[in-house]
Design a protein around this motif. Structure first.
Motif, PDB file in Angstrom:
ATOM      1  N   LYS A  35      -0.398   8.384  -3.148  1.00  0.00           N
ATOM      2  CA  LYS A  35      -0.329   7.094  -3.845  1.00  0.00           C
ATOM      3  C   LYS A  35      -0.547   5.905  -2.908  1.00  0.00           C
ATOM      4  O   LYS A  35      -0.736   4.780  -3.358  1.00  0.00           O
ATOM      5  CB  LYS A  35       1.020   6.957  -4.569  1.00  0.00           C
ATOM      6  CG  LYS A  35       1.222   8.000  -5.655  1.00  0.00           C
ATOM      7  CD  LYS A  35       2.571   7.861  -6.344  1.00  0.00           C
ATOM      8  CE  LYS A  35       2.565   6.672  -7.287  1.00  0.00           C
ATOM      9  NZ  LYS A  35       3.802   6.621  -8.107  1.00  0.00           N
ATOM     10  N   THR A  36      -0.506   6.150  -1.590  1.00  0.00           N
ATOM     11  CA  THR A  36      -0.754   5.087  -0.628  1.00  0.00           C
ATOM     12  C   THR A  36      -1.936   5.471   0.264  1.00  0.00           C
ATOM     13  O   THR A  36      -2.319   6.645   0.343  1.00  0.00           O
ATOM     14  CB  THR A  36       0.470   4.835   0.262  1.00  0.00           C
ATOM     15  OG1 THR A  36       0.688   5.988   1.106  1.00  0.00           O
ATOM     16  CG2 THR A  36       1.721   4.586  -0.572  1.00  0.00           C
ATOM     17  N   ARG A  37      -2.470   4.480   0.949  1.00  0.00           N
ATOM     18  CA  ARG A  37      -3.598   4.748   1.846  1.00  0.00           C
ATOM     19  C   ARG A  37      -3.195   5.712   2.958  1.00  0.00           C
ATOM     20  O   ARG A  37      -3.944   6.622   3.316  1.00  0.00           O
ATOM     21  CB  ARG A  37      -4.102   3.425   2.435  1.00  0.00           C
ATOM     22  CG  ARG A  37      -5.264   3.584   3.387  1.00  0.00           C
ATOM     23  CD  ARG A  37      -5.786   2.243   3.853  1.00  0.00           C
ATOM     24  NE  ARG A  37      -6.895   2.400   4.775  1.00  0.00           N
ATOM     25  CZ  ARG A  37      -7.569   1.400   5.309  1.00  0.00           C
ATOM     26  NH1 ARG A  37      -7.246   0.151   4.997  1.00  0.00           N
ATOM     27  NH2 ARG A  37      -8.569   1.633   6.146  1.00  0.00           N
ATOM     28  N   GLU A  38      -2.013   5.478   3.512  1.00  0.00           N
ATOM     29  CA  GLU A  38      -1.533   6.345   4.601  1.00  0.00           C
ATOM     30  C   GLU A  38      -1.360   7.784   4.125  1.00  0.00           C
ATOM     31  O   GLU A  38      -1.712   8.739   4.819  1.00  0.00           O
ATOM     32  CB  GLU A  38      -0.220   5.809   5.160  1.00  0.00           C
ATOM     33  CG  GLU A  38      -0.313   4.462   5.854  1.00  0.00           C
ATOM     34  CD  GLU A  38      -0.430   3.295   4.881  1.00  0.00           C
ATOM     35  OE1 GLU A  38      -0.178   3.495   3.663  1.00  0.00           O
ATOM     36  OE2 GLU A  38      -0.777   2.183   5.346  1.00  0.00           O
ATOM     37  N   ASP A  39      -0.806   7.940   2.932  1.00  0.00           N
ATOM     38  CA  ASP A  39      -0.585   9.266   2.373  1.00  0.00           C
ATOM     39  C   ASP A  39      -1.913   9.960   2.090  1.00  0.00           C
ATOM     40  O   ASP A  39      -2.080  11.159   2.350  1.00  0.00           O
ATOM     41  CB  ASP A  39       0.234   9.145   1.088  1.00  0.00           C
ATOM     42  CG  ASP A  39       0.969  10.429   0.740  1.00  0.00           C
ATOM     43  OD1 ASP A  39       1.228  11.237   1.657  1.00  0.00           O
ATOM     44  OD2 ASP A  39       1.277  10.627  -0.451  1.00  0.00           O
TER      45      ASP A  39
END
Length: 288
Positions: free
Chosen positions: A161-165
């Motif tokens: 759900k996030t860019r890092e993830d």
């Protein structure tokens, strides 16, 4: 009923990806479900450690042992001799040494007669995946929601759900591919990230709760059929029948008929001939 077929191979698996032909996988745990799944024509069967929740009554997959997995994989193989069978490596059987990992893999292949094993994780298990593939064992990876690490990742949460993830998931998938994995399961991953990973990899992705963009799909036998005492609805699952209700109703009717002495009826009963009756009673038993 599907005609007799040759089991899927890792070569054909990649060809299916290249041809954009979806791969079908069902998670099954015993002889009758495996036989029915093979007859239905699925490409792959996963003997998942989810048997801990679904079959053995645990509240997670963590208590499942290698003995459990060997036992159930062997039963599935008897039911589905012509289907590609993948067996899960259970919790903490591939996180220590290569020797210990290969010991468990050997049991699933030799005793369970699996075609491949599945391991949860990415970069951190690449060494074990590499060791298995070098030993000639096909390995299916599993990233996204990894049930064996559910306490570490904070519960059953959507991944990517996030860019890092998203970047972490991609790096995990690429690490598995470099280590020799033949496919990767993506569980509870956002559709956009699942699509990106599927396009980046040359090996197939098998999705569950990852949208329609993966190279294949997997569902649990018991989820497809609501074959459970107390079914919990899941957004990413489609149920095709309600066997739980059929089973409860059928057994309830059986109990009612036995209590009311309407079962067994005459058509369910075997009768002895007169000679047998005479030898038992000294004369023909008179019908009451």
């Amino acid at each position: 009923m599907a005609a007799h077929k040759q089991p899927l191979s890792i070569v054909k698996m990649k060809q299916m990806k290249e041809k954009n032909e979806p791969i079908t996988m069902v998670t099954a745990y015993d002889y009758p479900s495996a036989a029915l799944v093979e007859e239905a024509g699925v490409d792959m069967i996963l003997v998942g450690d989810s048997l801990g929740n679904v079959v053995l009554g645990y509240d997670s997959t963590l208590p499942v042992t290698i003995d459990d997995m060997v036992y159930h994989t062997r039963a599935v193989r008897r039911g589905a001799p012509n289907t590609f069978v993948v067996a899960d490596m259970p919790f903490m059987t591939y996180n220590s040494t290569v020797s210990e990992t290969l010991s468990g893999v050997r049991r699933l292949m030799q005793e369970g007669h699996a075609n491949a094993v599945k391991m949860e994780g990415g970069v951190e298990i690449a060494l074990m995946v590499d060791a298995c593939t070098k030993a000639g064992v096909p390995v299916v990876g599993h990233i996204g929601l990894t049930p064996q690490a559910v306490h570490q990742i904070g519960g059953y949460r959507i991944q990517g759900k996030t860019r890092e993830d998203a970047e972490r998931l991609l790096q995990d998938a690429l690490a598995l591919e470099r280590a020799g994995a033949c496919a990767v399961v993506l569980e509870l991953v956002t559709e956009q990230v699942a699509e990106m990973i599927s396009k980046k990899l040359s090996i197939p992705t098998i999705g569950i709760g990852a949208g329609s963009v993966t190279d294949g799909q997997v569902l649990v036998f018991h989820d497809i059929l609501k074959y459970t005492p107390s079914y919990r609805e899941k957004r990413f699952v489609k149920t095709y029948a309600d066997l739980g209700a059929v089973i409860r109703d059928s057994v309830s009717q059986y109990v009612k008929e036995v209590k009311g002495r309407s079962f067994p009826a005459p058509e369910h009963t075997f009768r002895a001939d007169d000679q047998v009756l005479e030898s038992l009673y000294g004369h023909r038993k008179v019908e009451s």
